[in-house]
Structure formats: structure tokens, C-alpha cells
Design a protein around this motif. Structure first.
Motif, PDB file in Angstrom:
ATOM      1  N   TYR A 165      40.561  36.343  29.943  1.00 21.66           N
ATOM      2  CA  TYR A 165      41.058  36.460  28.568  1.00 21.66           C
ATOM      3  C   TYR A 165      40.092  35.761  27.611  1.00 21.66           C
ATOM      4  N   ARG A 166      40.236  36.060  26.312  1.00 19.57           N
ATOM      5  CA  ARG A 166      39.333  35.436  25.342  1.00 19.57           C
ATOM      6  C   ARG A 166      39.604  33.932  25.227  1.00 19.57           C
ATOM      7  N   SER A 167      38.561  33.200  24.937  1.00 25.61           N
ATOM      8  CA  SER A 167      38.674  31.762  24.643  1.00 25.61           C
ATOM      9  C   SER A 167      38.985  30.860  25.835  1.00 25.61           C
TER      10      SER A 167
ATOM     11  N   ASP B 211      41.961  41.875  27.804  1.00 27.82           N
ATOM     12  CA  ASP B 211      43.382  41.579  27.621  1.00 27.82           C
ATOM     13  C   ASP B 211      44.198  42.601  28.397  1.00 27.82           C
ATOM     14  N   GLU B 212      45.525  42.574  28.215  1.00 32.45           N
ATOM     15  CA  GLU B 212      46.367  43.451  29.040  1.00 32.45           C
ATOM     16  C   GLU B 212      46.115  44.932  28.765  1.00 32.45           C
ATOM     17  N   TYR B 213      45.516  45.241  27.617  1.00 28.73           N
ATOM     18  CA  TYR B 213      45.293  46.646  27.263  1.00 28.73           C
ATOM     19  C   TYR B 213      43.897  47.136  27.629  1.00 28.73           C
ATOM     20  N   SER B 214      43.036  46.234  28.034  1.00 23.37           N
ATOM     21  CA  SER B 214      41.655  46.631  28.337  1.00 23.37           C
ATOM     22  C   SER B 214      41.629  47.572  29.527  1.00 23.37           C
ATOM     23  N   ILE B 215      40.850  48.596  29.386  1.00 21.02           N
ATOM     24  CA  ILE B 215      40.573  49.446  30.541  1.00 21.02           C
ATOM     25  C   ILE B 215      39.429  48.780  31.269  1.00 21.02           C
TER      26      ILE B 215
ATOM     27  N   ILE C 202      46.793  37.294  32.349  1.00 13.47           N
ATOM     28  CA  ILE C 202      45.724  38.279  32.145  1.00 13.47           C
ATOM     29  C   ILE C 202      44.809  38.343  33.373  1.00 13.47           C
ATOM     30  N   VAL C 203      44.545  37.177  33.954  1.00 10.13           N
ATOM     31  CA  VAL C 203      43.650  37.134  35.107  1.00 10.13           C
ATOM     32  C   VAL C 203      44.238  37.968  36.269  1.00 10.13           C
ATOM     33  N   GLN C 204      45.567  38.004  36.354  1.00  7.92           N
ATOM     34  CA  GLN C 204      46.203  38.793  37.422  1.00  7.92           C
ATOM     35  C   GLN C 204      46.122  40.283  37.134  1.00  7.92           C
ATOM     36  N   ILE C 205      46.194  40.624  35.860  1.00 10.86           N
ATOM     37  CA  ILE C 205      46.046  42.033  35.460  1.00 10.86           C
ATOM     38  C   ILE C 205      44.609  42.492  35.729  1.00 10.86           C
ATOM     39  N   ILE C 206      43.662  41.633  35.392  1.00 16.95           N
ATOM     40  CA  ILE C 206      42.248  41.971  35.633  1.00 16.95           C
ATOM     41  C   ILE C 206      42.017  42.176  37.131  1.00 16.95           C
ATOM     42  N   TYR C 207      42.598  41.288  37.922  1.00 18.87           N
ATOM     43  CA  TYR C 207      42.429  41.380  39.378  1.00 18.87           C
ATOM     44  C   TYR C 207      42.930  42.722  39.918  1.00 18.87           C
TER      45      TYR C 207
END
Ligand code: GDP
Ligand code: MG
Length: 176
Positions: free
Chosen positions: A13-15, A64-68, A94-99
Motif C-alpha cells: 500500500y502507499r506510504s 490498493d484493493e482496486y489495483s489490477i 492490502i498486502v493480503q490482497i496483493i498476495y
């Protein structure tokens, strides 16, 4: 012997401190404000366990959660550093969504990953316990490190951890 090339993506995620961690590692300084939109690649030569590595660190602008999941990050990378801030529950989600997206994109076999909880110097603002971080990493069968880019704590350890994870998978770029 020629150095082994390793290409690693920093995601999160950002920041959360992705750029700060890279700059601390590569340049040995903490920058208080770094343009969050820049996507830069940093190169550092390091020696670890008597092996010379040329490490290319690709700093992403953040997800973020919407990023493809960007297609270019599913190819050509040896490993991934997934960063959250211990002060932000959102960044932990977010890190779990990215994973999940990463595994979908890259395929099912083991992907070298290090989960990083950054900003440990902000302990009064801590929202995610060390245990929670550890548990998530265990679920992923990934390495886990808590860091402070600001105080330069465990920053080197974290980059060594991703190189070791890659070594364990023989440095092959995972099959799609
Ligand atoms: P990025 O968007 O993930 O690349 O995050 P940055 O590296 O740009 O950092 C975002 C903000 O958090 C900046 O103001 C940094 O100075 C700050 N920051 C990054 N790492 C740390 C840290 O370990 N401790 C503290 N206190 N602040 C940090
Ligand atoms: Mg950044």
C-alpha cells in the motif's frame, strides 16, 4: 565468477515505506519525503554467503484493493517484498490482497516472498502485532521481518532474507 542477477519487486500500500527501505539499503540514508509516484529501479552489488549478487530493486508506486496486478510484475522477477506498516491495519489488508493476486498471476508453485512490517520505531501507533505478521508469513510459507527504515533496523536483514528465499528456490523465475 560473474555476479548473480536478482530482480526484486517492492510492493504494498502507499506510504508504508517501500521507497524509504530501498533508499536506506542502497544509499544508507533516510529521506523524509520521496515522490510517491516515482517508479524507479535501484541497483546494488552485495556479497552474501560468499556469493556476489547484482540486486535490482524495482520500487512500485504502490497498490490498493482496486489495483489490477500489473502484468509486468508477474514476469521476469525472482522474488517479491510485500511491505505493510505496523501502524496501518489497512496496509496489512492490502498486502493480503496483493498476495492473492500475485499467486493468481504467477502460478501455483512457490514464489519467493518476504513479508515486511515496517515503521517499528512508531511503537505507540502499532496496530499490527508481531504475532499477526508472523502468522500471515507462516501461512504463506514466506520469510518475515519487522523493520524501521528510519532507524535502519533490520533493513539489511530483510534484503538478505529475500535473497535467501530466492536461493532456496534455486534462483529460477517461477513458471507461469
Ligand atoms: P512508499 O509510498 O511506500 O514508498 O513510502 P515512503 O517510503 O515514501 O514513506 C512514506 C512516509 O513514511 C514518508 O514520510 C517516510 O518518511 C515515512 N517512513 C518510511 N519508513 C518509515 C519508518 O521506518 N519509520 C517512520 N517513522 N517513518 C517512515
Ligand atoms: Mg514510494
Amino acid at each position: 565468477m560473474p555476479s548473480k542477477q536478482r530482480k526484486i519487486a517492492m510492493m504494498g500500500y502507499r506510504s508504508v515505506g517501500k521507497s524509504s527501505l530501498i533508499i536506506q539499503f542502497v544509499e544508507g540514508q533516510f529521506v523524509d519525503s520521496y515522490d510517491p509516484t516515482i517508479e524507479n529501479t535501484f541497483t546494488k552489488f552485495i556479497r552474501l554467503n560468499s556469493t556476489e549478487y547484482e540486486v535490482k530493486l524495482v520500487d512500485t508506486a504502490g497498490q490498493d484493493e482496486y489495483s489490477i496486478f500489473p502484468l509486468q510484475y508477474s514476469m521476469d522477477f525472482h522474488g517479491y517484498v510485500l511491505v505493510y506498516s505496523i501502524t496501518s491495519s489497512k496496509s496489512f489488508q492490502i498486502v493480503q490482497i496483493i498476495y492473492d493476486k500475485l499467486l493468481d498471476m504467477v502460478g501455483k508453485i512457490h514464489v519467493p516472498i518476504v513479508l515486511v512490517g515496517n515503521k517499528t520505531d512508531l511503537h505507540l501507533e502499532r496496530k499490527i502485532s508481531t504475532e499477526e505478521g508472523k502468522r500471515l508469513a507462516e501461512k504463506w510459507k514466506a520469510a518475515f521481518v519487522e523493520t524501521s527504515a528510519k532507524r535502519n533496523e533490520s533493513v539489511t536483514d530483510m534484503f538478505h532474507a529475500i535473497l535467501s528465499e530466492i536461493e532456496r528456490s534455486d534462483g529460477h523465475i517461477p513458471d507461469k
